[in-house]
Write an enzyme that holds these catalytic residues in place. Sequence first.
Site, PDB file in Angstrom:
ATOM      1  CD  GLU A  79      -2.820   1.343   2.265  1.00 21.81           C
ATOM      2  OE1 GLU A  79      -2.550   0.715   3.295  1.00 21.81           O
ATOM      3  OE2 GLU A  79      -3.626   2.283   2.208  1.00 21.81           O
ATOM      4  CG  ASP A  80       1.766   2.760   3.315  1.00 20.88           C
ATOM      5  OD1 ASP A  80       0.723   3.105   2.720  1.00 20.88           O
ATOM      6  OD2 ASP A  80       1.826   2.518   4.534  1.00 20.88           O
TER       7      ASP A  80
END
Length: 728
Positions: A79-80
């Site tokens: 996600e990051d």
Amino acid sequence: MDNISFKDLLNKVTTYIHNETDLKRIYEAYEFADEKHQGQMRKSGDPYITHPLHVAIILAELHVGPDTIIAGLLHDVVEDTNVILDEISKKFGSDVAGMVDGVTKLTMMKFTSLEEKQAENQQKMLLAMGKDIRVIVVKLADRLHNIRTIDAQNPEKRARICKETLEIYAPLAHRLGMFKIKAELEDRSLRYTDPDMFKKIEEDISKTNSARLENIDHIIDEIKAYLKEEKVAPIEIKGRVKNIYSIYKKMINQHKEFEDIYDVLAIRIIVDTIDNCYRVLGLIHAKYTPVPKRFKDYIAVPKPNMYQSLHTTVISSGGLTFEVQIRTKEMDNVAELGIAAHWAYKENVTYSKEKEQFEIASKLKWYAELLKFNEEDKDDSDPKTFVDSIRKDILTTSVYVYTPTGDVIDLPKGATPLDLAYKIHTELGNTMIGALVNKRIVPLDYELQNGDIVSIRTNKNSQGPSASWLKIAKTTHARHKIKSFLNKQNKDILLESGKRQLEEEFQNQRIYNYDLKDDFVSKTFGKNNINSLNELYIELGKGTLSEKTVVNKYLGEVKKDKETIIQQSIAKFNRNQKHISETGVIVEGLSNPQIKLAVCCNPVPGDPIVGYITKGSGIVVHHADCKNLANLAKERLINLIWDNNITRKYPVALKINASNNMQLLGDVMTTLSSLNINVSSLNVKNNINTLETIIKIKIIVLNLADLNNVIANLKKISAIHEITREGL
Ligand code: MN
């Protein structure tokens, strides 16, 4: 500043994982995550890697396997950062990649908004969750650490996360039996969602209970000495205060004051064997006064989340009320860790994802249900309904009830016997006529309570659900099933009424021997998309087509002289006139009398009957022995006879006197349905003092012989003393 390091994780992990290869993989995962999150910061100002490290530590405390620890370390990289799943799959295997993918998707979902578009994603997510339950465990660890550090977030985000935690994640933890995590999630969230109440309860606990807590220590000592005297050696005795959120919920839901909650304080006694659990229970009840109705045996009947323990509430000689929980060490582990205790990683055992899933599903009933639910309902309901029902039926607080055979069934709070019936089986719901709770008859809208023993009464010939049931049923599942029954029934009603309207129209036009066929309908009305007789009736019932049109088309179609048809019809009508009386009663000398059957005595063919000529509303047919005859004017009574060719059926009312017996109603219903007898109404009164039950029942029979056969069969039920016909 958070000084956590990989060493802290290693210390936890090496308490139960020693395999070099596994430890090396865990370290590689840490290095990989650390590198990828390089330069990122948490809102708190700490380096980002502190978060996955904490998550992995929480997981290690649950003794999960190495793959799950690795998934915890990597859960935010997709996600990051710019890492793609493929890379994780190649480096750490497809199992880890699958978990990371699941957690990433779960993170992107905002459960608090239920818009159509999102609902679809949520459905997919919940399905994915069903495939690997470890995803939820990692997500719970992630949420726990985020809640622990939520002070750093802005108020809006804080409010959303706390609300979502209370609504979705804490109930999930509860479902998995992970009480420690559940309690922490709840208390930390409540601090923000209802800060005033949180503070008040916190103060109440420390204030009112500081005295109590001292007492509890005293009582623990007392119990220790007492058990020693009785030669039982407990493994551990500890006192605890219930978590703030559960006190809060009790105060809100049950409108209680803090002082009215009995089990704020609990003492837990851990012993070596199940035998000793019961022995200690006996000793505790001998020493302290038990509070009635507070004893629960979750050892014999575990909760659906596998929780086992004995619970009782007692009062000390000093007047202090407290709960005592008695269980074995093993049960205590399950209670603290839930599902994680079950799959606690054991070295040198080969695990497969499938094997784990299977074992978990067989232990956790609700989880098996979730999988089943996915299979059954994914196609026939829209995503929003699906997510709604998961939220309502599975994630909300449960009540646990027992079937008469001792099976535990859990339902959302507020559920009624209807919900239970539909949960067990659709047919059980559709034929339900009542329920017994703890051997007492209850109304359908009775709110089920924890520990209720519920048996559902059915009748195969019941009318089925009515629209009012929609208000009684609390679960989406039951309401769904009731609605689809009603939809089908509505169709039947429309069909019947359309058919009747058409018959009446034919009769108005004095046509009695018409012969409508599907062919005629599709030929004539096919352009209106009506292709069968049944479809035609339904359209007539709805009023989209007039019966006059149908009759006229029919007359045109048969191409017969209207005159001839009418002539033939009149002849047939006259031949059949004797049978037209709907009551089956013949009044000699009258061609078309208005006749009604008396509702006081319900005469059936074979009964001696007399007619009473009313002033203006025709003749009422009574049983010759009817109680009411004495009050009627003799000069208005006339003799009547039954027709020989009756095909209709008749209602008759019976009164059954019997002794109070749990099986009684079931036996009566079974007997009637085995004889194919319909029941049109039923009323049961239990007299607790005389132990007598009176059943008033209206059944539908062909004639007196049929009725006598029913009575003879009912009398075979040993609890029944007497059966009488009402009104005679
Ligand atoms: Mn995270």
